[in-house]
Design an enzyme around this catalytic site. Structure first.
Site, PDB file in Angstrom:
ATOM      1  N   TYR A   1       0.975  -1.402  -0.124  1.00  0.00           N
ATOM      2  CA  TYR A   1      -0.078   0.039  -0.065  1.00  0.00           C
ATOM      3  C   TYR A   1       0.772   1.203   0.111  1.00  0.00           C
ATOM      4  O   TYR A   1       0.738   2.050  -0.593  1.00  0.00           O
ATOM      5  CB  TYR A   1      -1.094  -0.001   1.123  1.00  0.00           C
TER       6      TYR A   1
ATOM      7  N   ARG B   1       1.379   6.944  -6.841  1.00  0.00           N
ATOM      8  CA  ARG B   1       0.250   7.722  -6.883  1.00  0.00           C
ATOM      9  C   ARG B   1       0.430   9.278  -6.787  1.00  0.00           C
ATOM     10  O   ARG B   1       0.252  10.150  -7.537  1.00  0.00           O
ATOM     11  CB  ARG B   1      -0.968   7.205  -6.039  1.00  0.00           C
TER      12      ARG B   1
ATOM     13  N   TYR C   1      -1.689  12.829   6.760  1.00  0.00           N
ATOM     14  CA  TYR C   1      -1.110  11.774   7.783  1.00  0.00           C
ATOM     15  C   TYR C   1       0.455  11.846   8.156  1.00  0.00           C
ATOM     16  O   TYR C   1       1.256  11.879   7.146  1.00  0.00           O
ATOM     17  CB  TYR C   1      -1.442  10.265   6.952  1.00  0.00           C
TER      18      TYR C   1
ATOM     19  N   ARG D   1     -11.806  13.014   1.744  1.00  0.00           N
ATOM     20  CA  ARG D   1     -13.013  12.357   2.514  1.00  0.00           C
ATOM     21  C   ARG D   1     -14.085  12.102   1.600  1.00  0.00           C
ATOM     22  O   ARG D   1     -14.875  11.119   1.758  1.00  0.00           O
ATOM     23  CB  ARG D   1     -13.089  12.948   3.792  1.00  0.00           C
TER      24      ARG D   1
ATOM     25  N   GLU E   1     -14.414  -1.422   5.802  1.00  0.00           N
ATOM     26  CA  GLU E   1     -14.270  -0.091   5.335  1.00  0.00           C
ATOM     27  C   GLU E   1     -15.468   0.138   4.297  1.00  0.00           C
ATOM     28  O   GLU E   1     -15.731  -1.084   3.704  1.00  0.00           O
ATOM     29  CB  GLU E   1     -12.924   0.083   4.264  1.00  0.00           C
TER      30      GLU E   1
END
Ligand code: 3EB
Length: 336
Positions: free
Chosen positions: A139, A146, A199, A212, A323
């Site tokens: 990840y 990305r 983060y 979000r 999730e």
């Protein structure tokens, strides 16, 4: 028809349509732009469909004629009002960071050359998301590729990033589905959570590039709300480790908060029972508990409960068990 009339027609936003269909129901989507198949069938995600049985197609469409195109690793369809496509890259040889960089590089090139340059929603699926490979978690490698592609394409990897999700499949290539439009979305953050693009680097050297939620004028006097994959994270910390019931409740609390913020911005409510949900469950043995909590929240007899799709997938942090993502539409005027 004169050119003047044609260009005037183009200026009016053709409404974006969505339909979730059980395969075999025999419903044909008008001028389909494309979508995501889960369950059985060619091109379906490499993830088990836990419920409902069979196969489900989440399709995007508009009423105007569309064209299928290819560019690099991207296949896409556009009608000049909306653009849906997916990038597919086998990360086996290049490694995942290079694969995600290439997927995003190619899709940004598609968008830059189109009249739909604004990324609204992205769905990321990759094999073995939590596996350590060549010294780091997959990840994290995905995030690095990305973010690099966002920055190189002069796209915001931070504030204003699209809504997204990132899930682990049992195997298969990296697949990045995306929906884009003519107008930029309004990015929504969750006051209970640190923005993912902020983060701390304890979660990886390059932060995840998503908001979000995204609020979008989809034409016909409607707004769409795209709620990103939402998990049991408060601040930047995973809560209720080992407790799937509490994780599901916390995820739904986060979704309720995002709905409230979006309602304030849009001036219209996005009711919990009117959204279309996809629920990703890491361990199929937890399906019953997740479903019970989810149906209690959205209403046992609601359309949302009836139409929800449950998939077996790995979540981007090893301790997260569930999730939930959602989207929905509301009739309203322009976004305030
Ligand atoms: C989180 O809140 C959970 O990397 O695109 C949710 C939505 C998550 C999108 C992404 C990751 C992504 O951090 C994981």
């Amino acid at each position: 028809m004169s050119v003047a009339v044609a260009s005037h027609t183009l200026a009016v936003l053709q409404p974006l349509l969505f339909r979730r269909s059980r395969l075999g129901a025999g419903e044909a989507a008008p001028a389909a732009l494309g979508g995501r198949l889960v369950g059985q069938g060619a091109g379906a995600l490499h993830a088990a469909l836990l419920a409902p049985p069979g196969a489900v197609f989440d399709g995007w469409a508009s009423a105007s004629p569309s064209h299928d195109r290819r560019h690099g690793c991207v296949r896409y369809t556009t009608d000049g009002h909306w653009l849906h496509g997916f990038a597919e890259v086998d990360d086996g040889t290049s490694g995942l960071q290079e694969a995600s960089h290439r997927a995003y590089k190619d899709l940004f090139e598609v968008l830059a050359a189109s009249v739909c340059p604004n990324l609204l929603r992205v769905w990321n699926y990759l094999a073995a998301i939590n596996r350590e490979q060549d010294g780091s978690e997959r990840y994290r490698q995905f995030n690095a590729g990305r973010q690099q592609a966002f920055i190189e394409a002069l796209r915001s990897a931070f504030e204003g990033a699209p809504a997204a999700c990132a899930l682990g499949m049992r195997d298969g290539p990296l697949r990045v589905y995306f929906l884009a439009g003519r107008q930029p979305p309004l990015a929504i953050e969750n006051p209970r959570q640190v923005s993912a693009y902020c983060y701390p680097d304890t979660y990886g050297p390059r932060s995840p590039s998503f908001s979000r939620a995204a609020l979008v004028d989809v034409g016909g006097g409607r707004n769409a709300l795209f709620i990103s994959g939402t998990a049991s994270i408060v601040g930047h910390t995973s809560l209720h480790v080992g407790d799937v019931r509490k994780q599901t409740e916390e995820s739904l609390h986060n979704i309720a908060t995002v709905r409230r913020v979006a309602a304030e911005r849009a001036g219209v409510a996005f009711a919990a029972d009117a959204l279309i949900y996809t629920v990703y469950v890491r361990d199929p043995a937890n399906l019953a508990v997740v479903r019970e909590v989810f149906e209690r929240e959205v209403g046992a007899g609601s359309t949302a409960a009836r139409e929800a799709v449950y998939l077996q997938a790995d979540i981007c942090r090893a301790e997260l068990l569930v999730e939930i993502e959602a989207h929905g539409f509301a009739h309203t005027g322009a976004i305030a």
